[in-house]
Design an enzyme around this catalytic site. Structure first.
Site, PDB file in Angstrom:
ATOM      1  N   CYS A  42     100.386  28.858  31.272  1.00  7.47           N
ATOM      2  CA  CYS A  42     100.668  30.053  30.479  1.00  7.47           C
ATOM      3  C   CYS A  42     101.770  30.897  31.135  1.00  7.47           C
ATOM      4  O   CYS A  42     101.988  30.820  32.352  1.00  7.47           O
ATOM      5  CB  CYS A  42      99.422  30.926  30.375  1.00  7.47           C
ATOM      6  N   GLU A  97     101.767  34.063  31.780  1.00  9.17           N
ATOM      7  CA  GLU A  97     101.255  35.012  32.781  1.00  9.17           C
ATOM      8  C   GLU A  97     101.080  34.338  34.129  1.00  9.17           C
ATOM      9  O   GLU A  97     101.433  34.873  35.178  1.00  9.17           O
ATOM     10  CB  GLU A  97      99.898  35.576  32.335  1.00  9.17           C
ATOM     11  N   CYS A 130      94.897  34.788  28.129  1.00  7.23           N
ATOM     12  CA  CYS A 130      93.733  33.912  27.983  1.00  7.23           C
ATOM     13  C   CYS A 130      92.773  34.123  29.169  1.00  7.23           C
ATOM     14  O   CYS A 130      93.116  34.786  30.155  1.00  7.23           O
ATOM     15  CB  CYS A 130      94.173  32.452  27.904  1.00  7.23           C
ATOM     16  N   ILE A 160     104.804  26.878  29.714  1.00 11.34           N
ATOM     17  CA  ILE A 160     105.444  25.579  29.957  1.00 11.34           C
ATOM     18  C   ILE A 160     104.439  24.507  29.552  1.00 11.34           C
ATOM     19  O   ILE A 160     103.440  24.298  30.249  1.00 11.34           O
ATOM     20  CB  ILE A 160     105.828  25.429  31.442  1.00 11.34           C
TER      21      ILE A 160
HETATM   22  N1  THU Z   1      99.657  30.912  26.122  1.00  9.46           N
HETATM   23  C1  THU Z   1     100.212  31.700  27.080  1.00  9.46           C
HETATM   24  O1  THU Z   1     101.278  31.392  27.625  1.00  9.46           O
HETATM   25  N2  THU Z   1      99.563  32.845  27.419  1.00  9.46           N
HETATM   26  C2  THU Z   1      98.406  33.277  26.832  1.00  9.46           C
HETATM   27  O2  THU Z   1      97.844  34.263  27.267  1.00  9.46           O
HETATM   28  C3  THU Z   1      97.866  32.555  25.685  1.00  9.46           C
HETATM   29  C4  THU Z   1      98.383  31.195  25.485  1.00  9.46           C
HETATM   30  C5  THU Z   1     100.355  29.682  25.733  1.00  9.46           C
HETATM   31  C6  THU Z   1      99.686  28.396  26.149  1.00  9.46           C
HETATM   32  C7  THU Z   1     100.224  27.419  25.125  1.00  9.46           C
HETATM   33  O3  THU Z   1     101.479  26.943  25.585  1.00  9.46           O
HETATM   34  C8  THU Z   1     100.469  28.276  23.887  1.00  9.46           C
HETATM   35  O4  THU Z   1     100.466  29.614  24.326  1.00  9.46           O
HETATM   36  C9  THU Z   1      99.414  28.091  22.802  1.00  9.46           C
HETATM   37  O5  THU Z   1      98.151  28.236  23.327  1.00  9.46           O
END
Ligand code: THU
Length: 135
Positions: free
Chosen positions: A53, A55, A88, A43
């Site tokens: 993120c 997760e 991440c 989001i």
């Molecule tokens: N993102 C995630 O939702 N999970 C991860 O483990 C890596 C990154 C999202 C955050 C952001 O909205 C997009 O991916 C680009 O970084």
């Protein structure tokens, strides 16, 4: 629930991603010990840093519903279609708060589209956790 089924749920959750800035859409599916699955998507936010993120969305939904015991999480992300996407560092730290590093699994898609798994202790070795604070 097997890895493949959980990954399918993560890929479906990815469709709900709100990612107008990066265009990178992520879905997650978190399996709790009682068999419940919580989904999450990323989001994003115009101010960038409030972005959450996929997760962490799944974890925060689950914890806010009283869940504390987790088995594994499946993650998929990508711009066009679901592709390999590893959690991440911030998400790994959130996992370390609630999950046993030696048994909690991260289920992911590898470069050839096959499903892989890694333990949390492999993704975040020598982590700082509740035990450092005597909790
Ligand atoms: N993102 C995630 O939702 N999970 C991860 O483990 C890596 C990154 C999202 C955050 C952001 O909205 C997009 O991916 C680009 O970084």
């Amino acid at each position: 629930m097997d890895h493949k089924e959980l990954m399918k749920i993560a890929m479906k959750a990815r469709e709900k991603a709100y990612a107008p800035y990066s265009g990178y859409r992520v879905g997650a599916a978190l399996l709790c010990e009682d068999g419940t699955v919580y989904t999450g998507c990323n989001i994003e936010n115009a101010a960038y840093t409030p972005t959450n993120c996929a997760e962490r969305t799944a974890f925060f939904k689950a914890v806010s519903e009283g869940q504390r015991h987790f088995v594994k999480i499946a993650v998929s992300g990508g711009r066009e279609t679901a592709a390999p996407c590893m959690p991440c560092g911030v998400c790994r730290q959130v996992m370390a708060e609630f999950c046993r590093p030696e048994s909690f699994k991260i289920v992911y898609l590898d470069d050839s589209g096959e499903i892989g798994e890694m333990l949390l202790k492999e993704l975040l070795p020598k982590s700082f956790g509740p035990e450092n604070l005597g909790s």
